[in-house]
Motif scaffolding. Structure first.
Motif, PDB file in Angstrom:
ATOM      1  N   UNK A  11       0.799  -1.231   0.000  1.00 24.98           N
ATOM      2  CA  UNK A  11       0.000   0.000   0.000  1.00 24.98           C
ATOM      3  C   UNK A  11       0.830   1.279   0.000  1.00 24.98           C
ATOM      4  N   UNK A  12       1.994   1.228  -0.612  1.00 23.15           N
ATOM      5  CA  UNK A  12       2.809   2.440  -0.773  1.00 23.15           C
ATOM      6  C   UNK A  12       2.330   3.154  -2.043  1.00 23.15           C
ATOM      7  N   UNK A  13       1.071   3.552  -2.006  1.00 24.32           N
ATOM      8  CA  UNK A  13       0.364   4.145  -3.139  1.00 24.32           C
ATOM      9  C   UNK A  13       0.360   5.660  -3.064  1.00 24.32           C
ATOM     10  N   UNK A  14       0.220   6.268  -4.227  1.00 23.15           N
ATOM     11  CA  UNK A  14       0.115   7.724  -4.275  1.00 23.15           C
ATOM     12  C   UNK A  14      -1.022   8.250  -3.400  1.00 23.15           C
ATOM     13  N   UNK A  15      -2.171   7.549  -3.398  1.00 22.93           N
ATOM     14  CA  UNK A  15      -3.299   7.999  -2.571  1.00 22.93           C
ATOM     15  C   UNK A  15      -2.916   8.106  -1.101  1.00 22.93           C
ATOM     16  N   UNK A  16      -1.978   7.276  -0.654  1.00 24.11           N
ATOM     17  CA  UNK A  16      -1.644   7.226   0.765  1.00 24.11           C
ATOM     18  C   UNK A  16      -0.337   7.906   1.136  1.00 24.11           C
ATOM     19  N   UNK A  17       0.698   7.796   0.285  1.00 29.57           N
ATOM     20  CA  UNK A  17       2.027   8.239   0.712  1.00 29.57           C
ATOM     21  C   UNK A  17       2.665   9.319  -0.163  1.00 29.57           C
ATOM     22  N   UNK A  18       1.953   9.820  -1.141  1.00 25.92           N
ATOM     23  CA  UNK A  18       2.441  10.946  -1.945  1.00 25.92           C
ATOM     24  C   UNK A  18       1.941  12.231  -1.275  1.00 25.92           C
ATOM     25  N   UNK A  19       2.766  13.277  -1.235  1.00 25.11           N
ATOM     26  CA  UNK A  19       2.326  14.531  -0.608  1.00 25.11           C
ATOM     27  C   UNK A  19       1.017  15.078  -1.164  1.00 25.11           C
TER      28      UNK A  19
END
Length: 192
Positions: A11-19
């Protein structure tokens, strides 16, 4: 690959871990403060150098959110907020951790990386016996992977510096419960 180990980046996804993602205000500050981005890049690099498979677990739903449980406290607002939609930027892995061609891509529709996914058939087919785990959130997918991996007789290693919770307390609380089921270490200390 001849290794019996896999590194799972979960779950190192843009929805979760992108600024600019939905979780930008939740996970990003804690991840930056704790060095999770650098540690995760290190873990991926060390795994690849050792010839260890790197697999990516991603939560996501089809564009009509047919698999999304409406009564879930975790996912019920996904459709309303337009997050976790497969095929869009938000469900892509953060570029810094980008998969390489041939890396397994495991799509899940719940917290667990095992439930109704191709993960276990992949692990069995590849002769995997040890799971090295990283991702967000520590009390969500990471916790589920450790507990279910343990119960499926996999040796589990949790890279705590490659994980984050929504709060520091949430992360610490999850870790305190997982030490019983997994070796807890860091990307810097662990050798594949």
């Amino acid at each position: 690959m001849s290794s019996d180990t896999i590194l799972l980046v979960m779950d190192m996804l843009n929805d979760l871990v992108h600024p600019e993602g939905m979780g930008g205000k939740t996970y990003v500050p804690l991840m930056q403060e704790r060095g999770v981005y650098d540690a995760t890049q290190l873990a991926i690099s060390k795994a690849r150098a050792a010839g260890v498979m790197v697999g990516y677990v991603r939560v996501g739903f089809s564009p009509d959110y047919a698999e999304c449980p409406s009564g879930s406290p975790v996912f019920s607002k996904a459709a309303e907020n337009g997050v976790f939609k497969l095929g869009e930027w938000g469900t892509e892995v953060l570029e810094a951790f980008a998969p390489q061609p041939g890396d397994p891509d495991i799509i899940k529709h719940r917290v667990s990386p095992f439930y109704a996914t191709k993960l276990e058939p992949l692990l069995r087919a590849q002769g995997i016996r040890r799971l090295v785990l990283s991702g967000v959130s520590t009390n969500g997918v990471v916790s589920a992977a450790v507990r279910e991996g343990h119960d499926r007789d996999y040796a589990c290693v949790l890279l705590e510096d490659c994980c984050a919770g929504a709060t520091a307390e949430e992360h610490a609380h999850a870790l305190s419960g997982l030490k019983r089921y997994a070796q807890v270490t860091s990307a810097h200390a662990f050798e594949f």
